[in-house]
Scaffold this motif. Structure first.
Motif, short mmCIF file in Angstrom:
data_model
loop_
_atom_site.label_atom_id
_atom_site.label_comp_id
_atom_site.label_asym_id
_atom_site.label_seq_id
_atom_site.Cartn_x
_atom_site.Cartn_y
_atom_site.Cartn_z
N ARG A 60 0.85 -1.19 0.00
CA ARG A 60 0.00 0.00 0.00
C ARG A 60 0.88 1.24 0.00
O ARG A 60 1.93 1.27 0.64
N LEU A 61 0.41 2.26 -0.70
CA LEU A 61 1.13 3.53 -0.71
C LEU A 61 0.86 4.27 0.59
O LEU A 61 -0.23 4.19 1.15
N PRO A 62 1.84 4.97 1.10
CA PRO A 62 1.60 5.74 2.34
C PRO A 62 0.62 6.86 2.08
O PRO A 62 0.54 7.40 0.97
N GLU A 63 -0.18 7.18 3.10
CA GLU A 63 -1.15 8.25 2.96
C GLU A 63 -0.45 9.60 2.86
O GLU A 63 0.56 9.82 3.53
N ARG A 64 -1.02 10.47 2.06
CA ARG A 64 -0.44 11.80 1.90
C ARG A 64 -0.96 12.71 3.00
O ARG A 64 -2.15 12.78 3.27
N VAL A 65 -0.05 13.40 3.62
CA VAL A 65 -0.42 14.36 4.64
C VAL A 65 -0.15 15.75 4.06
O VAL A 65 0.98 16.08 3.74
#
Length: 66
Positions: A60-65
């Motif tokens: 999974r791609l890391p969530e964008r903050v």
């Protein structure tokens, strides 16, 4: 039919391959969202409300903050 042409390693490969196929099929059935499974004839009643747990193996791609 004679087994003279086969060795123990050939038999081991056959058993390992069959066991691997059974494990893969069981894993696919366990992860499916089927509420009812019939084998003969093959039938699967899907229930989309069933939640499946992520196994941690799916990248999974890391969530964008922002």
């Amino acid at each position: 039919m004679s087994m003279d042409g086969y060795t123990m390693s050939d038999l081991g490969i056959l058993i390992t391959t069959c066991a691997g196929a059974v494990v893969l099929i069981c894993g696919a059935i366990q992860k499916s969202k089927c509420s009812k499974i019939k084998m003969c004839p093959p039938e699967c009643v899907r229930d989309p409300s069933i939640k499946t747990e992520p196994t941690g193996m799916t990248p999974r791609l890391p969530e964008r903050v922002p």
